[in-house]
Design a protein around this motif. Structure first.
Motif, mmCIF file in Angstrom:
data_model
loop_
_atom_site.group_PDB
_atom_site.id
_atom_site.type_symbol
_atom_site.label_atom_id
_atom_site.label_comp_id
_atom_site.label_asym_id
_atom_site.label_seq_id
_atom_site.Cartn_x
_atom_site.Cartn_y
_atom_site.Cartn_z
ATOM 1 N N LYS A 62 -0.887 4.721 -0.660
ATOM 2 C CA LYS A 62 -2.128 5.169 0.377
ATOM 3 C C LYS A 62 -1.746 6.424 1.282
ATOM 4 O O LYS A 62 -0.597 6.505 1.562
ATOM 5 C CB LYS A 62 -2.627 4.008 1.221
ATOM 6 C CG LYS A 62 -3.102 2.859 0.331
ATOM 7 C CD LYS A 62 -4.327 3.119 -0.398
ATOM 8 C CE LYS A 62 -4.745 1.798 -0.852
ATOM 9 N NZ LYS A 62 -5.935 2.215 -1.655
ATOM 10 N N SER A 63 -2.537 7.659 1.303
ATOM 11 C CA SER A 63 -2.265 8.470 2.153
ATOM 12 C C SER A 63 -1.019 9.241 1.721
ATOM 13 O O SER A 63 -0.415 10.211 2.605
ATOM 14 C CB SER A 63 -2.145 8.204 3.422
ATOM 15 O OG SER A 63 -3.246 7.628 4.001
ATOM 16 N N HIS A 64 -0.629 8.993 0.364
ATOM 17 C CA HIS A 64 0.620 9.683 -0.086
ATOM 18 C C HIS A 64 1.815 9.459 0.830
ATOM 19 O O HIS A 64 2.768 10.474 0.863
ATOM 20 C CB HIS A 64 0.313 11.339 -0.313
ATOM 21 C CG HIS A 64 -0.556 11.367 -1.302
ATOM 22 N ND1 HIS A 64 -1.842 11.517 -1.202
ATOM 23 C CD2 HIS A 64 -0.502 11.211 -2.710
ATOM 24 C CE1 HIS A 64 -2.728 11.911 -2.192
ATOM 25 N NE2 HIS A 64 -1.917 11.547 -3.037
ATOM 26 N N CYS A 106 0.779 -1.152 0.100
ATOM 27 C CA CYS A 106 0.172 -0.010 0.071
ATOM 28 C C CYS A 106 0.920 1.469 -0.114
ATOM 29 O O CYS A 106 0.473 2.219 -0.352
ATOM 30 C CB CYS A 106 -0.765 0.029 1.154
ATOM 31 S SG CYS A 106 -2.115 -1.201 1.273
ATOM 32 N N HIS A 107 2.154 1.148 0.675
ATOM 33 C CA HIS A 107 2.854 2.246 0.482
ATOM 34 C C HIS A 107 4.300 1.981 -0.354
ATOM 35 O O HIS A 107 5.403 2.715 0.269
ATOM 36 C CB HIS A 107 3.390 2.628 1.963
ATOM 37 C CG HIS A 107 2.032 2.848 2.869
ATOM 38 N ND1 HIS A 107 1.282 4.049 2.895
ATOM 39 C CD2 HIS A 107 1.392 1.998 3.988
ATOM 40 C CE1 HIS A 107 0.326 4.036 3.847
ATOM 41 N NE2 HIS A 107 0.382 2.782 4.302
ATOM 42 N N HIS A 113 -6.479 -6.767 5.498
ATOM 43 C CA HIS A 113 -5.527 -6.482 4.368
ATOM 44 C C HIS A 113 -4.051 -6.735 5.010
ATOM 45 O O HIS A 113 -3.137 -6.456 4.358
ATOM 46 C CB HIS A 113 -5.480 -4.742 4.263
ATOM 47 C CG HIS A 113 -6.569 -4.409 3.542
ATOM 48 N ND1 HIS A 113 -8.043 -3.982 4.039
ATOM 49 C CD2 HIS A 113 -6.655 -4.060 2.262
ATOM 50 C CE1 HIS A 113 -8.839 -3.655 3.265
ATOM 51 N NE2 HIS A 113 -8.356 -3.776 2.186
ATOM 52 N N LYS A 153 1.089 5.133 -6.575
ATOM 53 C CA LYS A 153 -0.161 5.382 -5.937
ATOM 54 C C LYS A 153 -0.221 5.034 -4.372
ATOM 55 O O LYS A 153 -1.107 4.358 -4.218
ATOM 56 C CB LYS A 153 -1.143 5.021 -6.564
ATOM 57 C CG LYS A 153 -1.473 5.315 -8.075
ATOM 58 C CD LYS A 153 -2.475 4.953 -8.759
ATOM 59 C CE LYS A 153 -2.701 5.629 -10.075
ATOM 60 N NZ LYS A 153 -3.768 5.113 -10.810
#
Length: 806
Positions: A78-80, A71-72, A127, A76
């Motif tokens: 998450k939450s940049h 996710c990180h 997740h 793209k």
């Protein structure tokens, strides 16, 4: 920020403030409390930091790769918030700074993975697996020791791959037909099948290049992209490919010769170049600015075959030079919960075509006369659309949009009748000045999605379109031979045509999941279309005409169905669809000095279509999956006409209701996926289609039913010999039996063909970075309805070498 009070019998503590964005740390005799926003985190619940020196590559990198980078990562996040390098990790994201070197107890990242902050547990529920106390302890020790990113902080790596290839295809038979059907040229093949380069030139900044370059054909592609996380991107590229065409005409058994060809290599080159700039800063409008250039150049086969002894057999081709320049601007933003989007585009279009068709033919290798036609079109069109969407409630999504488009074009035509030697010949000599076409359109739509009940969703949509089109210009419909006095007739004329159209559409869709393992769905679409058309030609006696007509069309399209899977090894889908279109014509004026008034004698038209289809998926064992499908379609056509008369022939048809025709089609499909053991994978699909089209004969013996069938089979198998060697085999079969010998018209109608393609390949991993493959392909095509003139057999051998470096 006002810290939360802690009840205690001890004297009030003296707070120690740490200057950290979004974080307030309180030191007291009770320990540490970390305040994030209005909530306090009890850091005494944190697992202790590991009591040893931590190595990033051995201890930390595996934790991030397994639990965080999904996710990180670089794409793209998450939450940049990215955890791909030290600079990005220390910069934080939308929640502020998450990692504080030297102070793991105050680092929000540790609070999240320790699941001490409600709704911010990392990884999120469902997740990923929560981190263990040992993993959290390693992360704490790493941060306390300075959050060093790798032992030596190596620079970002580079990934590169390239696949050169070489091959040869030999063809016996019709080489032009082979190129048209298979889409490749015979002879030597070679070039770079694929190349790719990716380099992280700076933290968060990635440069990538990929494409291909095959040199026998102009089959080229290159794409470049520079992406800066949370800032924007630049994309640019160019691609070009070629499509081939057969240069032969119709086939007539018994004629001499039975088939003609142009003895030309016909192909059309397609090209596309683009540049796209994007700004993607968080919490700001997302902007994309683009430029596209597309072109087509070359010679394309057409079906405007010329006459040979009363039969249209002689082939024809058209030279095309077409290009389009497009500018686009797209802006999206979220404001007060509304998702807003604005798309604007402008097209600059230019088309030049030229063709020379056989106008008459008697004997010899060349036509007696040719019809040479040159056409051009230049236009500018623009469009702008606005779209907004918002979830008003958890169960209610609302969206709407508006589109305006405008078109302004200029068209020209020059048609001459020429002799075989290029001199002017007797026949049509038409020219036009600039024919002007203008069109404006307005479209508005609204959509609403409701989920009022747990197992029910309802979608409502409506759209309205209004279009105004105007066309006018001057023409010269001259006839004869300008070089022969008295045999050239000037026929100047002025033409104009206006069309006004108002179309409205409504749609409702229901989905219900109340029945276990089952979804029921139903949909209804309604369309109302009112069109008014005015056409006039003046000055072209005796060809003048005036037509003022209107049409009102109503369409209904509804479908119902379900899909269910009561057991893991079975699923079933079925659907029924009914479509109808009713059109009423009101011909207010229809004045034609000569001719039959086509199509103003048609008063009413109805089209009715019904389709039933379903599919059954069976998976009785883990290694076998089978899908069976079936579809049946019927279509009926009805018309109602006035009596048709001609000034010379009188009454041609009495008029009234007429069953104009009907269409029947059935399709059966079967697909199988088989994996009996891990080394073998097989997939196959078979379809069988039958159809019949029948039209009203109206006393014409040449009109007969058109019926036939087609079958297709696709099969492939892959076998892994060992860790470095793989074998593959693919087979494609298709055949059609739509051959009819329409004796009443003197020409055969339809087509009967059989096509086979076989491909076998072996791929081997030579080293850690290199791999090679060798492939053999066999092609065979036979077409009895062309007397074998279009048949071919081909063999191809291809070799590739892939090199990867990172």
């Amino acid at each position: 920020m006002k810290p939360k009070k802690v009840k205690s019998k001890l004297p009030a503590p003296r707070p120690l403030l740490r200057p950290v964005t979004g974080v307030l740390v309180l030191a007291s005799p009770l320990g540490l409390l970390v305040c994030q926003g209005a909530d306090a985190v009890d850091v005494s619940r944190l697992p202790p930091a590991a009591n040893r020196s931590v190595v990033f590559d051995a201890d930390i990198k595996p934790i991030l790769a397994e639990n965080c980078l999904r996710c990180h990562g670089p794409e793209k996040p998450k939450s940049h918030f990215r955890l791909t390098d030290r600079a990005a990790a220390l910069a934080g994201g939308e929640e502020g700074v998450d990692l504080l070197p030297g102070n793991s107890a105050a680092s929000p990242l540790i609070h999240y993975v320790a699941r001490l902050v409600p709704d911010m547990e990392m990884p999120p529920p469902n997740h990923g697996t929560p981190l263990t106390a040992e993993q959290i302890g390693l992360l704490r020790a790493w941060i306390d020791q300075g959050a060093v990113w790798g032992a030596t902080n190596p620079p970002p790596g580079m990934e590169f791959s390239m696949t050169p290839s070489v091959g040869f295809i030999s063809v016996s038979g019709n080489r032009s037909k082979f190129r048209e059907i298979e889409g490749v040229r015979d002879g030597w093949q070679g070039g770079i099948e694929h190349f790719a380069l990716k380099q992280e030139v700076a933290p968060g900044r990635t440069l990538s290049v990929e494409g291909k370059a095959l040199f026998n054909d102009p089959d080229l592609r290159v794409k470049l992209e520079l992406n800066q996380t949370d800032l924007g991107f630049v994309q640019a590229g160019y691609e070009q490919w070629r499509r081939y065409y057969d240069d032969s005409g119709g086939y007539a058994p018994g004629a001499t010769p039975p088939q003609y060809d142009l003895n030309r290599d016909l192909y059309l080159d397609h090209g596309h170049a683009w540049l796209l700039l994007g700004w993607t800063q968080p919490e700001r409008p997302q902007v994309r600015l683009g430029y596209d250039y597309r072109f087509k150049r070359g010679d394309e086969a057409t079906l405007q075959w010329g006459p040979v002894n009363g039969q249209n057999l002689h082939p024809a081709a058209e030279h095309i030079a077409e290009e389009t320049h497009t500018l686009t601007l797209n802006v999206t933003h979220t404001l007060a919960g509304w998702e807003l989007a604005d798309d604007a585009s402008v097209d600059f279009y230019r088309l030049r075509t030229q063709r020379a068709n056989a106008a008459s033919y008697s004997t010899g290798p060349q036509p007696d006369t040719l019809s040479q036609v040159t056409e051009s079109l230049d236009s500018v069109s623009g469009a702008n659309s606005v779209h907004l969407q918002k979830r008003l409630k958890d169960w209610w999504l609302l969206s709407g949009g508006y589109l305006f488009s405008a078109y302004d074009g200029r068209a020209r035509l020059d048609q001459s009748t020429l002799a075989a030697n290029g001199a002017t010949a007797f026949g049509p000599q038409w020219t036009t000045e600039a024919i002007v076409l203008r069109r404006d359109a307005h479209v508005a739509s609204a959509t609403s999605l409701f989920t009022p009940l747990k197992n029910l969703s309802v979608a409502l949509a409506a759209q309205a379109e209004w279009t105004r089109q105007e066309g006018f210009g001057d023409t010269h419909l001259d006839f004869g031979d300008p070089g022969i006095p008295g045999l050239f007739f000037l026929t100047p004329a002025t033409v104009n045509s206006d069309i006004d159209e108002l179309k409205t559409m409504e749609n409702v869709e229901l989905r219900c999941t109340a029945i276990p393992w089952t979804t029921l769905f139903a949909e209804l679409r309604l369309t109302q279309d009112d069109l008014s058309q005015f056409e006039q030609e003046t000055g072209a006696e005796p060809e003048n005409f005036l037509r003022d007509t209107a049409a009102a069309n109503e369409q209904r399209d509804w479908r119902i169905g379900f899909n269910t899977s009561p057991w893991p090894w079975l699923s079933l889908t079925a659907e029924y669809r009914d479509r109808s279109s009713d059109t009423d014509y009101n011909h207010r004026q229809d004045i034609a000095v000569e001719g039959d008034g086509y199509s103003a004698f048609i008063r009413q038209r109805n089209i009715s279509e019904q389709t039933a289809e379903g599919s059954l998926v069976l998976r009785p064992v883990r290694w076998l999956k089978t899908t069976i499908s079936y579809a049946h379609t019927t279509t009926d056509y009805f018309t109602d006409t006035d009596a048709v008369t001609n000034v010379f022939l009188g009454v041609i048809a009495p008029g009234g209701g007429l069953t104009a025709g009907d269409y029947l089609a059935d399709r059966v499909g079967l697909s199988v996926t088989l994996m009996p053991w891990s080394r073998l994978y097989f997939t196959g699909a078979f379809t069988h289609d039958t159809s019949r089209t029948r039209t009203a004969q109206n006393g014409i013996a040449a009109v007969v039913p058109y019926r036939g069938r087609t079958e297709t089979l696709l099969a492939s198998a892959n076998f892994t010999v060992n860790a470095s060697t793989k074998l593959s085999l693919a087979y494609t079969f298709s055949q059609s039996d739509y051959a009819q010998d329409n004796a009443a018209s003197g020409l055969p109608f339809g087509i009967n063909f059989t096509r086979h393609t076989v491909s076998a390949a072996v791929a081997k991993q030579l080293t850690r970075r290199t791999a090679a493959s060798l492939r053999y392909s066999f092609y065979q095509y036979s077409e009895p309805t062309s007397g074998g003139a279009n048949d071919y057999t081909a063999h191809g051998v291809f070799a590739t070498m892939t090199y990867q470096w990172r």
